[in-house]
Design a protein around this motif. Sequence first.
Motif, PDB file in Angstrom:
ATOM      1  N   LYS A 191     -31.646 -57.343 -40.557  1.00 24.63           N
ATOM      2  CA  LYS A 191     -30.905 -56.631 -40.024  1.00 24.63           C
ATOM      3  C   LYS A 191     -29.578 -56.390 -40.547  1.00 24.63           C
ATOM      4  O   LYS A 191     -28.877 -55.741 -40.924  1.00 24.63           O
ATOM      5  CB  LYS A 191     -30.683 -56.813 -38.515  1.00 24.63           C
ATOM      6  CG  LYS A 191     -29.592 -56.215 -37.819  1.00 24.63           C
ATOM      7  CD  LYS A 191     -29.415 -56.663 -36.433  1.00 24.63           C
ATOM      8  CE  LYS A 191     -28.445 -55.897 -35.651  1.00 24.63           C
ATOM      9  NZ  LYS A 191     -27.036 -56.653 -35.943  1.00 24.63           N
ATOM     10  N   PRO A 192     -28.885 -57.737 -41.104  1.00 22.30           N
ATOM     11  CA  PRO A 192     -27.692 -57.988 -41.629  1.00 22.30           C
ATOM     12  C   PRO A 192     -27.653 -56.984 -42.910  1.00 22.30           C
ATOM     13  O   PRO A 192     -26.566 -56.333 -43.507  1.00 22.30           O
ATOM     14  CB  PRO A 192     -27.603 -59.416 -42.048  1.00 22.30           C
ATOM     15  CG  PRO A 192     -28.309 -59.876 -41.217  1.00 22.30           C
ATOM     16  CD  PRO A 192     -29.637 -59.293 -41.172  1.00 22.30           C
ATOM     17  N   TYR A 193     -28.714 -56.754 -43.982  1.00 18.98           N
ATOM     18  CA  TYR A 193     -28.723 -56.146 -44.912  1.00 18.98           C
ATOM     19  C   TYR A 193     -28.885 -54.689 -44.772  1.00 18.98           C
ATOM     20  O   TYR A 193     -28.597 -53.882 -45.860  1.00 18.98           O
ATOM     21  CB  TYR A 193     -29.944 -56.517 -45.771  1.00 18.98           C
ATOM     22  CG  TYR A 193     -30.036 -57.987 -45.992  1.00 18.98           C
ATOM     23  CD1 TYR A 193     -28.974 -58.886 -46.097  1.00 18.98           C
ATOM     24  CD2 TYR A 193     -31.494 -58.662 -45.926  1.00 18.98           C
ATOM     25  CE1 TYR A 193     -29.049 -60.083 -46.383  1.00 18.98           C
ATOM     26  CE2 TYR A 193     -31.629 -60.078 -46.231  1.00 18.98           C
ATOM     27  CZ  TYR A 193     -30.246 -60.828 -46.319  1.00 18.98           C
ATOM     28  OH  TYR A 193     -30.463 -62.206 -46.724  1.00 18.98           O
ATOM     29  N   LEU A 194     -28.950 -54.266 -43.587  1.00 18.42           N
ATOM     30  CA  LEU A 194     -29.266 -52.721 -43.215  1.00 18.42           C
ATOM     31  C   LEU A 194     -28.117 -52.101 -42.733  1.00 18.42           C
ATOM     32  O   LEU A 194     -27.818 -51.115 -42.301  1.00 18.42           O
ATOM     33  CB  LEU A 194     -30.402 -52.377 -42.356  1.00 18.42           C
ATOM     34  CG  LEU A 194     -31.751 -53.025 -42.822  1.00 18.42           C
ATOM     35  CD1 LEU A 194     -32.898 -52.577 -42.026  1.00 18.42           C
ATOM     36  CD2 LEU A 194     -32.093 -52.543 -44.201  1.00 18.42           C
ATOM     37  N   THR A 262     -36.937 -53.811 -31.816  1.00 21.24           N
ATOM     38  CA  THR A 262     -36.234 -54.230 -32.735  1.00 21.24           C
ATOM     39  C   THR A 262     -34.757 -53.935 -32.740  1.00 21.24           C
ATOM     40  O   THR A 262     -34.672 -52.830 -32.083  1.00 21.24           O
ATOM     41  CB  THR A 262     -36.997 -54.055 -33.921  1.00 21.24           C
ATOM     42  OG1 THR A 262     -36.143 -54.354 -35.304  1.00 21.24           O
ATOM     43  CG2 THR A 262     -37.257 -52.477 -34.033  1.00 21.24           C
ATOM     44  N   SER A 263     -33.818 -54.453 -33.177  1.00 24.12           N
ATOM     45  CA  SER A 263     -32.468 -54.423 -33.294  1.00 24.12           C
ATOM     46  C   SER A 263     -32.211 -53.477 -34.240  1.00 24.12           C
ATOM     47  O   SER A 263     -31.180 -52.506 -34.225  1.00 24.12           O
ATOM     48  CB  SER A 263     -31.629 -55.659 -33.448  1.00 24.12           C
ATOM     49  OG  SER A 263     -32.139 -56.288 -34.728  1.00 24.12           O
ATOM     50  N   LEU A 264     -33.284 -53.065 -35.160  1.00 28.59           N
ATOM     51  CA  LEU A 264     -33.027 -52.077 -36.228  1.00 28.59           C
ATOM     52  C   LEU A 264     -33.106 -50.691 -35.566  1.00 28.59           C
ATOM     53  O   LEU A 264     -32.140 -49.692 -35.802  1.00 28.59           O
ATOM     54  CB  LEU A 264     -34.386 -52.033 -37.306  1.00 28.59           C
ATOM     55  CG  LEU A 264     -34.443 -53.475 -38.043  1.00 28.59           C
ATOM     56  CD1 LEU A 264     -35.419 -53.065 -39.177  1.00 28.59           C
ATOM     57  CD2 LEU A 264     -33.136 -53.950 -38.277  1.00 28.59           C
ATOM     58  N   ILE A 265     -33.819 -50.450 -34.387  1.00 23.11           N
ATOM     59  CA  ILE A 265     -33.911 -49.140 -33.648  1.00 23.11           C
ATOM     60  C   ILE A 265     -32.583 -49.423 -32.399  1.00 23.11           C
ATOM     61  O   ILE A 265     -31.834 -48.339 -32.472  1.00 23.11           O
ATOM     62  CB  ILE A 265     -35.102 -48.983 -33.041  1.00 23.11           C
ATOM     63  CG1 ILE A 265     -36.418 -49.017 -34.121  1.00 23.11           C
ATOM     64  CG2 ILE A 265     -35.038 -47.777 -31.900  1.00 23.11           C
ATOM     65  CD1 ILE A 265     -37.543 -48.811 -33.284  1.00 23.11           C
ATOM     66  N   ASP A 266     -32.381 -50.308 -32.220  1.00 25.73           N
ATOM     67  CA  ASP A 266     -31.557 -50.432 -30.968  1.00 25.73           C
ATOM     68  C   ASP A 266     -30.105 -50.266 -31.576  1.00 25.73           C
ATOM     69  O   ASP A 266     -29.262 -49.549 -30.795  1.00 25.73           O
ATOM     70  CB  ASP A 266     -31.502 -51.950 -30.365  1.00 25.73           C
ATOM     71  CG  ASP A 266     -31.085 -52.062 -28.742  1.00 25.73           C
ATOM     72  OD1 ASP A 266     -30.953 -51.102 -28.042  1.00 25.73           O
ATOM     73  OD2 ASP A 266     -30.385 -53.123 -28.577  1.00 25.73           O
ATOM     74  N   LYS A 267     -29.719 -50.635 -32.733  1.00 28.61           N
ATOM     75  CA  LYS A 267     -28.457 -50.490 -33.376  1.00 28.61           C
ATOM     76  C   LYS A 267     -28.450 -49.392 -34.179  1.00 28.61           C
ATOM     77  O   LYS A 267     -27.539 -49.107 -34.943  1.00 28.61           O
ATOM     78  CB  LYS A 267     -28.328 -51.676 -34.031  1.00 28.61           C
ATOM     79  CG  LYS A 267     -28.164 -53.118 -33.395  1.00 28.61           C
ATOM     80  CD  LYS A 267     -27.186 -53.030 -32.279  1.00 28.61           C
ATOM     81  CE  LYS A 267     -27.111 -54.331 -31.354  1.00 28.61           C
ATOM     82  NZ  LYS A 267     -25.880 -54.183 -30.303  1.00 28.61           N
ATOM     83  N   ASN A 268     -29.422 -48.467 -34.118  1.00 31.83           N
ATOM     84  CA  ASN A 268     -29.636 -47.336 -34.901  1.00 31.83           C
ATOM     85  C   ASN A 268     -29.443 -47.266 -36.368  1.00 31.83           C
ATOM     86  O   ASN A 268     -28.638 -46.565 -37.180  1.00 31.83           O
ATOM     87  CB  ASN A 268     -28.519 -46.310 -34.360  1.00 31.83           C
ATOM     88  CG  ASN A 268     -28.529 -45.679 -32.943  1.00 31.83           C
ATOM     89  OD1 ASN A 268     -29.682 -45.374 -32.475  1.00 31.83           O
ATOM     90  ND2 ASN A 268     -27.547 -45.957 -31.976  1.00 31.83           N
ATOM     91  N   LEU A 269     -30.197 -48.368 -36.994  1.00 27.57           N
ATOM     92  CA  LEU A 269     -30.125 -48.602 -38.312  1.00 27.57           C
ATOM     93  C   LEU A 269     -31.182 -47.941 -38.926  1.00 27.57           C
ATOM     94  O   LEU A 269     -31.038 -48.020 -40.244  1.00 27.57           O
ATOM     95  CB  LEU A 269     -30.068 -50.339 -38.469  1.00 27.57           C
ATOM     96  CG  LEU A 269     -28.879 -50.932 -38.073  1.00 27.57           C
ATOM     97  CD1 LEU A 269     -29.252 -52.485 -38.039  1.00 27.57           C
ATOM     98  CD2 LEU A 269     -27.596 -50.498 -38.484  1.00 27.57           C
ATOM     99  N   VAL A 270     -32.029 -47.219 -38.369  1.00 27.39           N
ATOM    100  CA  VAL A 270     -33.241 -46.552 -39.219  1.00 27.39           C
ATOM    101  C   VAL A 270     -32.622 -45.059 -39.023  1.00 27.39           C
ATOM    102  O   VAL A 270     -32.128 -44.521 -38.099  1.00 27.39           O
ATOM    103  CB  VAL A 270     -34.319 -46.618 -38.282  1.00 27.39           C
ATOM    104  CG1 VAL A 270     -35.434 -45.638 -38.589  1.00 27.39           C
ATOM    105  CG2 VAL A 270     -35.270 -47.952 -38.147  1.00 27.39           C
ATOM    106  N   ASP A 271     -32.156 -44.471 -40.387  1.00 25.02           N
ATOM    107  CA  ASP A 271     -31.787 -43.263 -40.618  1.00 25.02           C
ATOM    108  C   ASP A 271     -32.809 -42.252 -40.078  1.00 25.02           C
ATOM    109  O   ASP A 271     -32.289 -41.198 -39.501  1.00 25.02           O
ATOM    110  CB  ASP A 271     -31.358 -43.178 -42.039  1.00 25.02           C
ATOM    111  CG  ASP A 271     -30.299 -44.201 -42.549  1.00 25.02           C
ATOM    112  OD1 ASP A 271     -29.068 -44.063 -41.740  1.00 25.02           O
ATOM    113  OD2 ASP A 271     -30.590 -44.928 -43.248  1.00 25.02           O
TER     114      ASP A 271
END
Length: 337
Positions: A191-194, A262-271
């Motif tokens: 996550k930190p890298y995205l 996943t926090s990647l979806i929760d934090k809108n990191l998936v473009d």
Amino acid sequence: MEPRKRHVFLLWMLVCAGSTQAIEPISTSIAVGMAAALTGFLASYQNIFYYFHECCRPEWISFNSSGLKVDLEQKLFGQHIASRIVLKALTGFMNNAQPKKPLVLSLHGSTGTGKNFVSQIIAENIYKEGMDSSFVHVFTSELHFPHASKIDTYKSQLQQWIKGNVTNCGRSMFIFDEMDKMHPGLIDSIKPYLEYYDKVDGVCYRKAIFIFLSNAGGESITQIALDFWRAGQDRQTIDLKDLEVPLSLSVFNNKQSGLWHTSLIDKNLVDYFVPFLPLEHKHIVQCALAEMEAKGMVKNHEVADQLARDLVYFPKAERVFSVKGCKTIESKLDYYT
């Protein structure tokens, strides 16, 4: 051989083979002349060694927008939504000299719909070496992260792998296959890298590309496509807005998926969530014809049609969509020809 390549190759041979015995018969005047010519040549080709060995430079990494467009139009069948998203996402990202975050694409759909193929097309239009590039990294869940008991070790290894490779080349691409088989929570380690950070521990990740491939969400995509078909609506009228919300929710709430909560979806990191529609008979025919061409065979529409007809389709009564898509076409073609 092209003139420039021939000259560089001869120079390389001369440099590599330059022993005293090899040039001993040459007169002093000729040797001096060769030395002068060699010096001038080297001055013209200061980056000669980059010519032979892949490196993180424009000679090896250069986005071909028109090539990507043609490949998606001519080689990917039945995926008007995915083609449009991928082309726009890649073009915008690669033409941005200072992106605010890495590009993150999550490709979803049932087996054989083209997810891996699109990853290959992307790589071939960015890296000179395509999928063989040392800057393209593929992780397969069952191969690289097989044991749930070692998830903490995997998290640490994954962070180190990504950090090391992005340090080596900021324009790296990471492909995570079989996300539906990945242990929940593992992918959150990157996550930190995205995120929207300038740097993380001194490393900038903003020019990297992350692609997730998953069968998760395939059922919701198929149901929507089937609803359109039963309503008599053309497949081409299905739009991203019809799929994006149900797809992201389906993936986020799927306990069997590596993207579960996943926090990647929760934090809108998936473009972009990129949906791949199930393939119909006509698309299987197109796949078979394309495979014939790739093998240097004469295209035979009758053979392609027969191969497509013999596949298993669902729902059983209506036979609308291929169960395995185009995945087994290559192996089956040998039987039909």
